[in-house]
Design a protein around this motif. Structure first.
Motif, PDB file in Angstrom:
ATOM      1  N   VAL A  94       0.949  -1.132   0.139  1.00  0.00           N
ATOM      2  CA  VAL A  94      -0.191   0.128   0.071  1.00  0.00           C
ATOM      3  C   VAL A  94       0.783   1.360  -0.017  1.00  0.00           C
ATOM      4  CG1 VAL A  94      -1.960   1.402   1.428  1.00  0.00           C
ATOM      5  CG2 VAL A  94      -1.965  -1.070   0.979  1.00  0.00           C
ATOM      6  N   ARG A  97       2.662   1.671  -3.347  1.00  0.00           N
ATOM      7  CA  ARG A  97       1.590   2.075  -4.478  1.00  0.00           C
ATOM      8  C   ARG A  97       1.410   3.739  -4.119  1.00  0.00           C
ATOM      9  NH1 ARG A  97      -1.808  -2.583  -3.362  1.00  0.00           N
ATOM     10  NH2 ARG A  97      -0.785  -4.371  -4.133  1.00  0.00           N
ATOM     11  N   PHE A 110     -13.581   6.680 -10.586  1.00  0.00           N
ATOM     12  CA  PHE A 110     -14.277   6.239  -9.470  1.00  0.00           C
ATOM     13  C   PHE A 110     -15.916   6.990  -9.861  1.00  0.00           C
ATOM     14  CE2 PHE A 110     -10.513   6.701  -6.615  1.00  0.00           C
ATOM     15  CZ  PHE A 110     -10.374   5.178  -6.698  1.00  0.00           C
ATOM     16  N   ILE A 124      -6.697   9.631   1.568  1.00  0.00           N
ATOM     17  CA  ILE A 124      -6.305   8.513   2.481  1.00  0.00           C
ATOM     18  C   ILE A 124      -4.836   8.560   2.785  1.00  0.00           C
ATOM     19  CG2 ILE A 124      -8.215   7.067   1.497  1.00  0.00           C
ATOM     20  CD1 ILE A 124      -5.893   5.828  -0.488  1.00  0.00           C
ATOM     21  N   HIS A 125      -3.957   9.354   2.015  1.00  0.00           N
ATOM     22  CA  HIS A 125      -2.623   9.356   2.417  1.00  0.00           C
ATOM     23  C   HIS A 125      -2.272  10.720   3.466  1.00  0.00           C
ATOM     24  CE1 HIS A 125      -1.746   6.204  -0.008  1.00  0.00           C
ATOM     25  NE2 HIS A 125      -2.067   6.944  -1.110  1.00  0.00           N
TER      26      HIS A 125
ATOM     27  N   ALA B 336      -8.420   1.974  -7.074  1.00  0.00           N
ATOM     28  CA  ALA B 336      -8.321   2.347  -5.632  1.00  0.00           C
ATOM     29  C   ALA B 336      -7.137   1.788  -5.228  1.00  0.00           C
ATOM     30  CB  ALA B 336      -9.449   1.795  -5.004  1.00  0.00           C
ATOM     31  N   LEU B 337      -6.734   0.490  -5.539  1.00  0.00           N
ATOM     32  CA  LEU B 337      -5.611  -0.034  -5.167  1.00  0.00           C
ATOM     33  C   LEU B 337      -4.178   0.921  -6.019  1.00  0.00           C
ATOM     34  CD1 LEU B 337      -5.979  -3.739  -5.332  1.00  0.00           C
ATOM     35  CD2 LEU B 337      -6.073  -2.331  -3.180  1.00  0.00           C
ATOM     36  N   GLY B 338      -4.404   1.180  -7.030  1.00  0.00           N
ATOM     37  CA  GLY B 338      -3.452   2.046  -7.819  1.00  0.00           C
ATOM     38  C   GLY B 338      -3.241   3.318  -7.386  1.00  0.00           C
ATOM     39  N   GLY B 340      -3.037   3.578  -4.020  1.00  0.00           N
ATOM     40  CA  GLY B 340      -2.680   3.370  -2.746  1.00  0.00           C
ATOM     41  C   GLY B 340      -3.561   3.163  -1.762  1.00  0.00           C
ATOM     42  N   ALA B 341      -4.518   2.840  -2.029  1.00  0.00           N
ATOM     43  CA  ALA B 341      -5.762   2.549  -0.990  1.00  0.00           C
ATOM     44  C   ALA B 341      -5.165   1.153  -0.528  1.00  0.00           C
ATOM     45  CB  ALA B 341      -7.192   2.441  -1.590  1.00  0.00           C
TER      46      ALA B 341
END
Lengths: 265, 452
Positions: A94, A97, A110, A124-125, B336-338, B340-341
């Motif tokens: 994570v 990425r 999204f 989120i970061h 989402a994973l891309g 960095g989730a």
């Protein structure tokens, strides 16, 4: 391989961002990627070309460990990002990425507003302390993706309502917003028309100023246009890697020459 | 190579040249086949609609009258000598007087008021007159007096239930001809009822008590209601909602998104599909063995019914939720994973909201299925005759209660034809509940549906 060592010595003066050694990928019993050695420079666009199923996307997905999400895939060998082995047990994919962003073949925004699409990564970061900072990141990223002028008045509208090219630039903005060091692009223009492709290619060239860009493409013209370095993959092998001009004008390997001239593929 | 011209070898593959204005025999055959198929489809749908219309009209024809009830209004003098022999209006003392005593007060009131009308019906006995009111009437009167002791000694205007047969006469179930053969009702009583209705003393009006009253015994169908059954069903749905939904959704998310795909998860997957196909009565036996015999929970309690229905609904919810999660395009997960989730962030921020409409629909359909389930409830004792309302939640979950489908089953077993009307009325209420739940499912799906 002789070719590889030659290019390595040529680029040793520049910063090497990613270095891969003896990378093997297996999908179940299938040996998808065989013994790949490559050094990818910082602030450079590196293109991976090759026929379908040659392993170029597989290798790209190794660089940010997206292959982890496929149960049957296993990766051997080592890939170093700034000298750190990303397949080390202590590395959290994570976190990796966040450093190595990715743009996919099909635009996949999204189903949220344009603003939320871009703001999701920074949120989120924890890259912003308040709303104003977040607004700034969103604007900067959208400007960076050459989309700001088209969407600045409708940031609250859903990202899925944009055109294909705009959606792909939105995905690039989303990737840029997390402030990555490397940007991976998996055939980013394959779903776009020539005009949108042109815009994205222009954008890729600008992005090179900030980070290392690795792009997988089916279009040799695109590779020639946007990249400084090109790697040719064939049947899971990295056949040839070098400066783009050299690969297209005087390929060393007969397979590269055959592919470039359209005889295999 | 498809685009390479094939060498012409004889007549094979060659087409005869014909006019476009005329369909050749091959085209005609194909068109005929399509027409036949469409006809089958239309027939199938027509049969389904006919069956549905027949079902609904039967139920509504039989059940609509359950929502109307005949009442007799008479003045009753509450004789203090019978109802309060001590004369101190003490409820504890007065409750020693049983319904029998109130029956005598009621009979006297009936004889007096009907006698004063001077109806002159030949052959009308005193027993006939007393028999036109329900046996439930004296119990209702007693309840009313015990609630308000000051009424004793006064003359009050009462609205009492009439006997089920008389009620049936006004709904067309009982006729003069059938009364001749019926030992429970005489033609004289029907004449009396006609006369009373003419004077406006006997009226048929909306039957609120059907919704609120508890069940009643075989002899008094006119007093039977579905109050306890509705409360029991609602309690069970609450238990199912609070247990099956979180457990089912959590299990599906884990199985679909996090669990490794190996032999163990394969076995679990196959077993969940198998559980969905297990006959519901088997869950009843399981509930009896585990919850009542082993865990010692009370019989006939909504908590046990809810637990059994939870077990029964879980596979449905898990299968629907997994299907909804599977339908979310993988590109969203990659996206989402891309950026960095983490796995969990990608599931909860992106996959779950997109799967929400499917999850809600599956859940509500599972609940609706549980609401209509009868067989497992029979085995855990919910078929018992319950006249006491269960208490408020959560303690009330452990009190005996009935359930709507079980109440329907129960009433269809009874001999008095008036219970057919009650059973159909209960079915109408059940169908309205199910319809509301399905409408809610449709609404939620529309509300949460998003394009991607």
């Amino acid at each position: 391989m002789y070719d590889t060592t030659r290019t390595e010595s040529a680029v040793s003066q520049q910063d090497i961002k990613i270095s891969a050694r003896n990378v093997q990928v297996y999908y179940g019993d299938k040996h998808a990627l065989k013994d790949v050695n490559v050094d990818i420079q910082d602030k450079t666009v590196t293109a991976f070309i090759g026929p379908s199923g040659c392993g170029k996307s597989t290798f790209l997905r190794c660089i940010n460990r997206m292959n982890d999400t496929i149960d049957i895939a296993s990766v051997k060998g080592e890939i170093r990002l700034d000298g750190e082995d990303i397949y080390d047990r202590r590395v959290d994919p994570v976190q990796l990425r966040a450093k190595v962003g990715m743009v996919f073949q099909k635009p996949n925004p999204f189903p949220k507003s344009i603003y939320d699409n871009v703001a999701y990564g920074p949120r989120i970061h924890g890259l912003s302390r308040n709303k104003a900072e977040l607004d700034e990141i969103v604007e900067k990223s959208l400007r960076g993706a050459a989309l700001w002028n088209e969407v600045k008045d409708r940031l609250a509208e859903p990202g899925t309502g944009l055109s294909g090219g705009q959606q792909q630039r939105l995905c690039i903005a989303r990737a840029v917003a997390t402030a990555p060091e490397v940007l991976l692009m998996d055939e980013p223009c394959s779903a776009l028309d020539p005009i949108a492709t042109g815009q994205v290619e222009e954008l890729i060239d600008q992005l090179r100023e900030q980070f290392s860009v690795v792009i997988v493409t089916h279009s040799m013209q695109q590779a020639a246009r946007v990249s400084q370095k090109t790697a040719f993959f064939h049947l899971g092998n990295l056949v040839e890697y070098g400066a783009t001009d050299d690969i297209f004008t005087k390929p060393q390997d007969s397979r590269t020459e055959a592919y470039i001239s359209g005889r295999i593929g | 190579m498809t685009d390479m011209p094939l060498p012409q070898t004889g007549r094979a593959g060659a087409r005869t040249k014909g006019s476009l204005l005329q369909a050749d025999s091959r085209t005609r055959r194909r068109n005929a086949a399509e027409k036949r198929f469409r006809a089958y489809g239309v027939t199938a749908i027509a049969i389904a609609i006919l069956a549905l219309v027949f079902l609904l009209t039967t139920i509504i024809r039989d059940g609509a009258s359950a929502f109307r009830q005949t009442y007799l209004s008479i003045p009753v003098t509450l004789d203090a000598e019978i109802l309060d022999p001590q004369g101190n209006r003490d409820v504890a003392e007065m409750s020693r007087v049983l319904t029998l005593g109130y029956g005598r007060v009621l009979d006297a009131a009936l004889d007096r008021s009907i006698g004063s009308l001077e109806l002159n019906i030949p052959g009308l006995s005193e027993g006939d007159v007393d028999g036109i009111v329900s046996r439930e009437a004296s119990a209702q009167l007693r309840q009313r007096v015990l609630n308000d002791p000051e009424l004793v000694g006064q003359t009050v205007e009462l609205n009492v239930l009439v006997n089920g047969r008389i009620d049936g006469y006004f709904k067309g179930r009982v006729t003069m001809a059938s009364a001749e053969r019926d030992s429970n009702v005489s033609p004289q009583q029907l004449l009396l009822a006609d006369a009373l209705a003419e004077r406006g003393l006997l009226v048929t009006r909306f039957n609120r008590e059907f919704i609120t009253n508890p069940d009643a015994s075989d002899q008094r169908p006119e007093a039977a209601g579905i109050g306890v059954a509705i409360i029991g069903s609602v309690y069970m749905m609450l238990v199912v909602l609070f247990l099956a939904v979180p457990i089912g959704v959590a299990a599906s998310i884990y199985l679909e998104e996090f669990a490794p795909k190996n032999r163990i998860t394969d076995i679990i997957e196959v077993n969940i599909s198998n559980l969905a196909a297990v006959p519901s009565i088997v869950f009843g036996i399981l509930g009896l063995a585990v919850f009542i015999n082993f865990a010692g929970l009370p019989q006939s309690a909504p908590i046990v019914g809810g637990l059994v229905l939870t077990l029964m609904t879980l596979p449905t919810i898990i299968i629907a939720t997994r299907a909804a999660l599977k339908a979310v395009p993988p590109s969203i997960r990659d996206a989402a994973l891309g950026v960095g989730a983490s796995k969990m962030q990608s599931v909860f921020h992106h996959v779950l909201p997109l799967a929400m409409p499917g999850i809600l629909t599956g859940t509500i359909i599972g609940l609706a299925q549980a609401l209509g389930e009868t067989a497992p409830l029979l085995l855990i004792g919910m078929v018992a005759f319950v006249r006491e309302y269960p208490g408020g939640p959560p303690e009330g979950l452990f009190d005996p209660a009935s359930a709507l489908p079980v109440q329907v089953y129960n009433w269809t077993q009874r001999s008095d034809p008036a219970f057919v009307e009650r059973a159909s009325g209960a079915i109408i209420v059940l169908l309205i509940f199910l319809l509301c739940m399905n409408l809610l499912a449709v609404y939620l799906r529309r509300r949460f549906e998003r394009r991607w």
